[in-house]
Motif scaffolding. Structure first.
Motif, PDB file in Angstrom:
ATOM      1  N   ASN A  89      15.772 -63.818 -19.477  1.00  0.00           N
ATOM      2  CA  ASN A  89      14.436 -64.168 -20.573  1.00  0.00           C
ATOM      3  C   ASN A  89      13.968 -65.480 -20.102  1.00  0.00           C
ATOM      4  O   ASN A  89      14.827 -66.506 -20.495  1.00  0.00           O
ATOM      5  N   SER A  90      12.970 -65.800 -19.523  1.00  0.00           N
ATOM      6  CA  SER A  90      12.366 -67.117 -18.853  1.00  0.00           C
ATOM      7  C   SER A  90      12.050 -67.661 -20.104  1.00  0.00           C
ATOM      8  O   SER A  90      12.176 -68.992 -19.763  1.00  0.00           O
ATOM      9  N   THR A  91      11.523 -67.191 -21.015  1.00  0.00           N
ATOM     10  CA  THR A  91      11.026 -68.002 -22.278  1.00  0.00           C
ATOM     11  C   THR A  91      12.149 -68.764 -23.048  1.00  0.00           C
ATOM     12  O   THR A  91      11.864 -69.882 -23.360  1.00  0.00           O
ATOM     13  N   LEU A  92      13.129 -67.889 -23.039  1.00  0.00           N
ATOM     14  CA  LEU A  92      14.249 -68.444 -24.147  1.00  0.00           C
ATOM     15  C   LEU A  92      15.352 -69.080 -23.042  1.00  0.00           C
ATOM     16  O   LEU A  92      16.243 -69.726 -23.431  1.00  0.00           O
ATOM     17  N   GLY A  93      15.191 -68.832 -21.669  1.00  0.00           N
ATOM     18  CA  GLY A  93      16.207 -69.455 -20.590  1.00  0.00           C
ATOM     19  C   GLY A  93      17.450 -69.031 -20.728  1.00  0.00           C
ATOM     20  O   GLY A  93      18.405 -69.582 -20.769  1.00  0.00           O
ATOM     21  N   GLN A  94      17.842 -67.776 -21.048  1.00  0.00           N
ATOM     22  CA  GLN A  94      18.897 -67.146 -21.146  1.00  0.00           C
ATOM     23  C   GLN A  94      18.924 -65.573 -20.945  1.00  0.00           C
ATOM     24  O   GLN A  94      18.010 -64.733 -20.818  1.00  0.00           O
ATOM     25  N   TYR A  95      19.934 -65.212 -20.690  1.00  0.00           N
ATOM     26  CA  TYR A  95      20.230 -63.645 -20.388  1.00  0.00           C
ATOM     27  C   TYR A  95      20.493 -62.885 -21.842  1.00  0.00           C
ATOM     28  O   TYR A  95      21.137 -63.492 -22.507  1.00  0.00           O
ATOM     29  N   GLU A  96      20.042 -61.747 -21.846  1.00  0.00           N
ATOM     30  CA  GLU A  96      20.088 -61.128 -23.061  1.00  0.00           C
ATOM     31  C   GLU A  96      19.888 -59.479 -23.050  1.00  0.00           C
ATOM     32  O   GLU A  96      19.264 -59.166 -21.904  1.00  0.00           O
ATOM     33  N   ALA A  97      20.314 -58.980 -24.024  1.00  0.00           N
ATOM     34  CA  ALA A  97      20.013 -57.412 -23.967  1.00  0.00           C
ATOM     35  C   ALA A  97      18.292 -57.217 -24.197  1.00  0.00           C
ATOM     36  O   ALA A  97      17.741 -57.992 -24.977  1.00  0.00           O
TER      37      ALA A  97
END
Length: 218
Positions: free
Chosen positions: A104-112
Protein backbone atom coordinates in the motif's frame (compact mmCIF):
# COMPACT_ATOMS: atom_id res chain seq x y z
CA UNK A 1 -104.75 -118.48 17.14
CA UNK A 2 -104.46 -115.14 18.82
CA UNK A 3 -105.95 -111.90 17.49
CA UNK A 4 -102.44 -110.42 16.81
CA UNK A 5 -101.46 -113.38 14.69
CA UNK A 6 -104.70 -113.16 12.74
CA UNK A 7 -104.14 -109.41 12.11
CA UNK A 8 -100.51 -109.91 10.99
CA UNK A 9 -101.62 -112.67 8.64
CA UNK A 10 -104.19 -110.37 7.09
CA UNK A 11 -101.64 -107.53 6.63
CA UNK A 12 -99.21 -109.91 4.95
CA UNK A 13 -101.86 -111.20 2.61
CA UNK A 14 -102.83 -107.55 1.78
CA UNK A 15 -99.23 -106.60 0.94
CA UNK A 16 -98.84 -109.67 -1.29
CA UNK A 17 -102.04 -108.88 -3.18
CA UNK A 18 -101.19 -105.12 -3.57
CA UNK A 19 -97.39 -105.13 -3.82
CA UNK A 20 -97.45 -103.72 -7.35
CA UNK A 21 -99.56 -100.76 -6.30
CA UNK A 22 -97.46 -100.06 -3.24
CA UNK A 23 -94.32 -100.00 -5.40
CA UNK A 24 -95.93 -97.47 -7.75
CA UNK A 25 -96.90 -95.24 -4.81
CA UNK A 26 -93.33 -95.39 -3.47
CA UNK A 27 -91.93 -94.32 -6.89
CA UNK A 28 -94.41 -91.46 -7.11
CA UNK A 29 -93.42 -90.28 -3.64
CA UNK A 30 -89.69 -90.37 -4.56
CA UNK A 31 -90.25 -88.38 -7.76
CA UNK A 32 -92.30 -85.81 -5.86
CA UNK A 33 -89.51 -85.42 -3.31
CA UNK A 34 -86.90 -84.83 -6.06
CA UNK A 35 -89.13 -82.23 -7.76
CA UNK A 36 -89.67 -80.41 -4.48
CA UNK A 37 -85.93 -80.27 -3.80
CA UNK A 38 -85.22 -79.02 -7.31
CA UNK A 39 -87.80 -76.24 -6.96
CA UNK A 40 -86.32 -75.05 -3.64
CA UNK A 41 -82.68 -75.31 -4.78
CA UNK A 42 -81.80 -77.14 -1.57
CA UNK A 43 -79.87 -80.35 -2.34
CA UNK A 44 -78.47 -80.84 1.11
CA UNK A 45 -76.01 -77.94 1.11
CA UNK A 46 -74.67 -76.52 4.31
CA UNK A 47 -77.33 -74.15 5.78
CA UNK A 48 -74.55 -71.72 6.67
CA UNK A 49 -73.28 -71.41 3.08
CA UNK A 50 -74.00 -68.02 1.52
CA UNK A 51 -75.79 -68.16 -1.80
CA UNK A 52 -74.81 -65.29 -4.13
CA UNK A 53 -77.64 -64.24 -6.37
CA UNK A 54 -76.78 -62.53 -9.67
CA UNK A 55 -77.55 -58.84 -9.84
CA UNK A 56 -80.64 -58.02 -11.89
CA UNK A 57 -79.98 -56.83 -15.41
CA UNK A 58 -76.40 -58.12 -15.69
CA UNK A 59 -73.94 -60.84 -14.82
CA UNK A 60 -71.94 -58.74 -12.35
CA UNK A 61 -72.35 -55.66 -10.25
CA UNK A 62 -70.44 -52.84 -12.00
CA UNK A 63 -67.55 -51.36 -10.05
CA UNK A 64 -67.76 -47.79 -8.86
CA UNK A 65 -66.31 -45.43 -11.47
CA UNK A 66 -62.75 -44.35 -10.73
CA UNK A 67 -62.50 -40.99 -9.09
CA UNK A 68 -60.78 -38.39 -11.28
CA UNK A 69 -57.15 -37.73 -10.43
CA UNK A 70 -56.44 -34.56 -8.53
CA UNK A 71 -54.83 -31.97 -10.81
CA UNK A 72 -51.13 -31.47 -10.17
CA UNK A 73 -50.23 -28.36 -8.23
CA UNK A 74 -48.43 -25.87 -10.46
CA UNK A 75 -44.74 -25.57 -9.70
CA UNK A 76 -43.65 -22.45 -7.92
CA UNK A 77 -41.89 -20.15 -10.37
CA UNK A 78 -38.18 -20.26 -9.67
CA UNK A 79 -36.47 -16.99 -9.03
CA UNK A 80 -33.53 -16.32 -11.30
CA UNK A 81 -30.12 -16.70 -9.68
CA UNK A 82 -28.33 -13.50 -8.73
CA UNK A 83 -25.86 -12.25 -11.33
CA UNK A 84 -23.52 -9.53 -10.12
CA UNK A 85 -22.28 -7.17 -12.83
CA UNK A 86 -19.20 -5.01 -12.83
CA UNK A 87 -19.92 -1.84 -10.83
CA UNK A 88 -17.97 0.36 -13.28
CA UNK A 89 -17.13 0.81 -16.94
CA UNK A 90 -13.45 0.33 -16.32
CA UNK A 91 -10.75 -2.17 -15.46
CA UNK A 92 -9.26 -3.83 -12.38
CA UNK A 93 -6.26 -1.96 -10.99
CA UNK A 94 -5.70 -4.07 -7.86
CA UNK A 95 -7.08 -7.54 -7.16
CA UNK A 96 -8.40 -9.13 -3.96
CA UNK A 97 -5.83 -10.74 -1.67
CA UNK A 98 -6.62 -12.16 1.76
CA UNK A 99 -3.44 -14.25 2.21
CA UNK A 100 -0.56 -12.73 0.26
CA UNK A 101 0.20 -9.19 1.45
CA UNK A 102 0.29 -6.38 -1.12
CA UNK A 103 2.10 -3.04 -0.96
CA UNK A 104 0.00 0.00 0.00
CA UNK A 105 1.90 3.04 -1.27
CA UNK A 106 -0.37 5.45 0.62
CA UNK A 107 0.30 3.86 4.00
CA UNK A 108 3.81 2.67 3.11
CA UNK A 109 3.22 -0.89 4.26
CA UNK A 110 2.22 -4.39 3.17
CA UNK A 111 -1.31 -5.47 4.01
CA UNK A 112 -4.18 -7.73 2.96
CA UNK A 113 -6.41 -6.22 0.29
CA UNK A 114 -9.97 -7.42 1.00
CA UNK A 115 -11.52 -5.88 -2.09
CA UNK A 116 -10.99 -5.08 -5.76
CA UNK A 117 -9.94 -1.66 -7.01
CA UNK A 118 -11.38 -0.39 -10.30
CA UNK A 119 -10.31 2.60 -12.40
CA UNK A 120 -11.50 4.04 -15.69
CA UNK A 121 -12.22 7.14 -17.74
CA UNK A 122 -15.91 6.83 -16.92
CA UNK A 123 -16.14 7.63 -13.22
CA UNK A 124 -19.74 6.34 -12.84
CA UNK A 125 -20.38 3.68 -10.17
CA UNK A 126 -23.40 1.37 -10.48
CA UNK A 127 -25.19 -1.15 -8.26
CA UNK A 128 -23.81 -4.59 -9.09
CA UNK A 129 -27.18 -6.22 -8.36
CA UNK A 130 -30.63 -5.25 -7.10
CA UNK A 131 -30.97 -4.77 -3.36
CA UNK A 132 -31.58 -2.38 -0.49
CA UNK A 133 -29.21 0.38 0.63
CA UNK A 134 -28.43 -0.52 4.23
CA UNK A 135 -25.81 2.13 4.94
CA UNK A 136 -24.27 5.32 3.54
CA UNK A 137 -21.55 7.32 5.18
CA UNK A 138 -18.09 8.87 5.08
CA UNK A 139 -14.94 8.51 7.16
CA UNK A 140 -11.25 9.35 6.73
CA UNK A 141 -10.09 5.79 6.01
CA UNK A 142 -12.90 4.55 3.73
CA UNK A 143 -14.01 7.86 2.23
CA UNK A 144 -17.62 8.22 1.10
CA UNK A 145 -19.28 4.82 0.78
CA UNK A 146 -22.52 2.91 0.09
CA UNK A 147 -23.46 -0.55 1.39
CA UNK A 148 -26.17 -2.62 -0.35
CA UNK A 149 -27.79 -5.80 1.01
CA UNK A 150 -28.91 -8.41 -1.55
CA UNK A 151 -30.83 -11.68 -1.48
CA UNK A 152 -29.23 -14.96 -0.34
CA UNK A 153 -26.99 -13.24 2.21
CA UNK A 154 -24.89 -11.23 -0.25
CA UNK A 155 -23.65 -7.70 0.49
CA UNK A 156 -21.74 -5.26 -1.73
CA UNK A 157 -19.73 -2.27 -0.43
CA UNK A 158 -18.61 0.69 -2.54
CA UNK A 159 -15.78 2.82 -1.09
CA UNK A 160 -13.86 5.92 -2.25
CA UNK A 161 -16.95 7.52 -3.83
CA UNK A 162 -17.46 11.18 -4.56
CA UNK A 163 -19.36 13.13 -1.96
CA UNK A 164 -22.48 13.54 -4.12
CA UNK A 165 -24.35 10.25 -3.86
CA UNK A 166 -27.44 9.33 -5.87
CA UNK A 167 -29.00 7.06 -3.17
CA UNK A 168 -29.91 7.21 0.49
CA UNK A 169 -30.16 4.66 3.28
CA UNK A 170 -33.33 2.55 2.87
CA UNK A 171 -33.56 3.00 -0.90
CA UNK A 172 -34.37 -0.02 -3.05
CA UNK A 173 -32.05 -0.05 -6.05
CA UNK A 174 -32.10 -1.94 -9.32
CA UNK A 175 -29.17 -3.68 -10.91
CA UNK A 176 -27.11 -1.12 -12.85
CA UNK A 177 -28.61 1.89 -11.04
CA UNK A 178 -26.23 4.84 -10.64
CA UNK A 179 -24.90 5.22 -7.09
CA UNK A 180 -22.29 7.94 -7.50
CA UNK A 181 -18.81 8.45 -8.97
CA UNK A 182 -15.29 7.22 -8.32
CA UNK A 183 -13.06 9.60 -6.36
CA UNK A 184 -9.97 9.68 -4.13
CA UNK A 185 -11.83 10.07 -0.83
CA UNK A 186 -10.61 6.76 0.67
CA UNK A 187 -7.82 8.02 2.92
CA UNK A 188 -6.04 4.66 3.14
CA UNK A 189 -5.70 4.59 -0.69
CA UNK A 190 -5.67 8.30 -1.56
CA UNK A 191 -2.48 8.07 -3.65
CA UNK A 192 -4.27 5.64 -6.01
CA UNK A 193 -6.27 8.58 -7.40
CA UNK A 194 -9.89 8.33 -8.55
CA UNK A 195 -10.93 4.72 -8.13
CA UNK A 196 -13.60 2.44 -6.62
CA UNK A 197 -12.63 0.11 -3.79
CA UNK A 198 -15.26 -2.64 -4.07
CA UNK A 199 -15.88 -5.34 -1.44
CA UNK A 200 -18.32 -8.26 -1.23
CA UNK A 201 -19.41 -10.69 1.48
CA UNK A 202 -21.67 -13.76 1.70
CA UNK A 203 -23.43 -14.44 5.01
CA UNK A 204 -21.04 -12.04 6.73
CA UNK A 205 -17.80 -13.56 5.36
CA UNK A 206 -15.62 -11.66 2.88
CA UNK A 207 -15.37 -13.18 -0.61
CA UNK A 208 -13.36 -12.35 -3.69
CA UNK A 209 -15.62 -10.22 -5.92
CA UNK A 210 -13.86 -11.51 -9.03
CA UNK A 211 -15.21 -15.00 -8.23
CA UNK A 212 -18.75 -13.64 -8.58
CA UNK A 213 -18.76 -10.62 -10.86
CA UNK A 214 -19.57 -10.74 -14.55
CA UNK A 215 -17.20 -8.07 -15.90
CA UNK A 216 -19.19 -6.50 -18.72
CA UNK A 217 -19.50 -2.84 -19.57
CA UNK A 218 -22.81 -1.10 -18.97
Amino acid sequence: MSKISVAAKKVGEFIKRNAFYLLILLCIASVATVIALAASGDFGSDPGTEVIQPAPGGDETPDDPDEPDEPDEPDEPQKPALSFASPVNGSVSLEYSDTALVWNSTLGQYEAHLGVDFTGDDLSVFAAEAGTVSEVGSDPLDGTYVVIDHEDGYQTRYYSLGEELQVEKGDTVEKGQLLGTMAATRGSESLAGNHLHFEMSKDGADINPLDVLVLEEK
